[in-house]
Design an enzyme around this catalytic site. Structure first.
Site, PDB file in Angstrom:
ATOM      1  CG  HIS A 453      -2.162   0.350   0.497  1.00  0.00           C
ATOM      2  ND1 HIS A 453      -2.424   1.525   0.243  1.00  0.00           N
ATOM      3  CD2 HIS A 453      -3.437  -0.030   1.400  1.00  0.00           C
ATOM      4  CE1 HIS A 453      -3.939   1.320  -0.601  1.00  0.00           C
ATOM      5  NE2 HIS A 453      -4.445   0.365   0.200  1.00  0.00           N
ATOM      6  CG  ASP A 457      -4.961   4.781  -5.237  1.00  0.00           C
ATOM      7  OD1 ASP A 457      -4.388   4.390  -5.764  1.00  0.00           O
ATOM      8  OD2 ASP A 457      -4.951   6.056  -4.869  1.00  0.00           O
TER       9      ASP A 457
END
Length: 482
Positions: A453, A457
């Site tokens: 992450h 995104d």
């Protein structure tokens, strides 16, 4: 007189701290040439031969097959010939001269990472012979080993803690640079640490136990003196090689391949904030495309599903290059940037007799689908045979994991550190599916995508996975991106 030189185990791959001896290729007393392989060791799920850069007589080895040797610790010691003009006796001079003069093409003396410098690994073992032509036995060669042991002790004394006066405690028995570095990092005084290795040699496990507070300090010299009833009273590590424990349990130690895999998995979970998304896809058209591609082809020319999923993943990475990345960290481990790789080094999970391996297809983005299929087949065969070099198991930038071969639908794959993403493919099975407005039985597959992450995104990850699913359902859409 010949001098005894230590040949330390070199670093055979990224992140390697030790290797397990699979098979010795030489015996004590053998005469070896420059770059002759002396042992087969297992690391990173491959078995490689380790060549020795010295020519001479083997005087000692680092234990029997199954012994784990830390990187930097002595693998073998070699008695090398005396310099020109020195007297070593006619028999010794002849034997050393024969060993020190490698045949043409037998190597340069350079120890490469995971490779020998010779093209042939055939046996070139010879025994030292006396003037009468009789072989020198191991006890005779062991007399030279005593000199090697003295050098080891001298090395430990020179780089260890000060031992004080001649009547003070002996220097710590440690020869591995890795052990010394771990001790420094944890603030452990090696001089007061008990070693569990041969003759009290301090091993990596001893330092780790001391760091965890589970070790016993070295006893004073007078308490460690041998007694009539038994050996010195220094502490030793428990033997956990699967022996039966008092309560009926057994402990299988993590060593070699298993320990390396465990460390990699733990590091990934510890350092990477990963997330996973899933999608179901209709793979009926993909299976039809595979059949069309393989029609009339010889078995070695056929393209498998793994190659097709690899081609689809490569097309997806071309659209979303941020996923072909790795996170750059500072000295404190915090992320300082994201490195986007220009080339795709495609790793793929392969089950082998030695466990899970991840061979890497170099510059996969430059290969045709047929070329990708051929390289996948070659690496898979080499992985199962244990012939992969460390260079073929490292350096990946993106991994494809086909766990559907185990008959499961889904998974949350652990990202192969330091990569940033992994595409997982489940089994393809007949299931009810709405196709063109009607309920039909179709060939469905579940796709999962784990990603770092810090690199992207959820929108980017979802777009990549949706592209892969669309290409699976309609392979013709790939033509726009090839």
């Amino acid at each position: 007189m010949p001098s005894v030189r230590e040949f330390p185990l070199p670093d055979l791959g990224e992140g390697l701290t030790s290797a397990e001896i699979v098979r010795w290729l030489v015996e004590v007393g053998d005469v070896i040439a420059v770059d002759q392989p002396v042992a087969e060791v297992e690391t990173a799920k491959a078995v490689v031969e380790v060549p020795c850069p010295y020519a001479g007589v083997i005087t000692s080895r680092a234990g029997e097959a199954g012994t784990e040797v830390p990187v930097g610790a002595a693998l073998v010691t070699v008695a090398v010939g005396p310099p020109a003009g020195e007297s070593g006796g006619p028999a010794a001079g002849a034997a050393m001269g024969a060993a020190a003069a490698p045949a043409a093409g037998e190597g340069s003396g350079n120890v490469l990472v995971g490779y020998g410098t010779t093209e042939s690994s055939g046996s070139r073992r010879r025994r030292v012979t006396s003037a009468a032509g009789t072989p020198v036995t191991a006890p005779a060669a062991a007399s030279v080993s005593a000199g090697a042991a003295a050098q080891v002790q001298a090395s430990g004394s020179a780089s260890g803690s000060a031992s004080g006066s001649p009547s003070g405690p002996p220097p710590p028995a440690v020869i591995s640079p890795l052990v010394r570095r771990l001790a420094r990092e944890h603030g452990i005084d090696l001089a007061v640490l008990a070693g569990s290795g041969p003759d009290g040699l301090i091993m990596r496990a001893d330092v780790e136990s001391a760091a965890n507070g589970t070790t016993t300090a070295l006893t004073p010299p007078e308490a460690a003196a041998p007694s009539p009833s038994g050996p010195p009273a220094h502490a030793t590590a428990p033997d956990l090689r699967g022996d039966l424990l008092p309560d009926g349990d057994t402990v299988v130690p993590l060593k070699g391949v298993s320990r390396l895999a465990a460390e990699t998995f733990a590091r990934s979970r510890r350092e990477i904030p990963d997330a996973t998304c899933w999608v179901d896809a209709d793979a009926t058209e993909l299976l039809a495309a595979r059949s069309a591609l393989n029609a009339g082809r010889a078995p070695e020319e056929r393209i498998g599903l793994l190659a097709l999923f690899g081609r689809i993943a490569l097309a997806g990475l071309a659209r979303h290059p941020e996923l072909n990345s790795s996170v750059v960290t500072g000295q404190d481990g915090s992320a300082t940037g994201v490195r986007r790789h220009a080339a795709v080094q495609l790793g793929f999970a392969a089950q082998t007799p030695r466990g899970l391996a991840v061979p890497v297809v170099r510059d996969a983005h430059r290969l045709t689908t047929a070329g990708l299929a051929a390289e996948l087949a070659r690496l898979t065969e080499a992985a199962r045979a244990g012939r992969l070099a460390p260079a073929e198991l490292t350096g990946g930038t993106f991994t494809l994991n086909n766990y559907g071969v185990f008959g499961v639908d889904g998974s949350t794959p652990i990202i192969n550190h330091p990569e940033a993403a992994m595409l997982g493919v489940g089994r393809i099975a007949e299931k009810p599916w709405v196709h063109r407005g009607e309920l039909a039985v179709r060939q469905l597959v579940q796709l999962s995508f784990s990603f770092d992450h810090r690199v992207c995104d959820g929108a980017v990850a979802g777009a990549f996975l949706r592209f892969v699913a669309d290409a699976v359902e309609s392979p013709a859409t790939l033509l726009r991106h090839l």
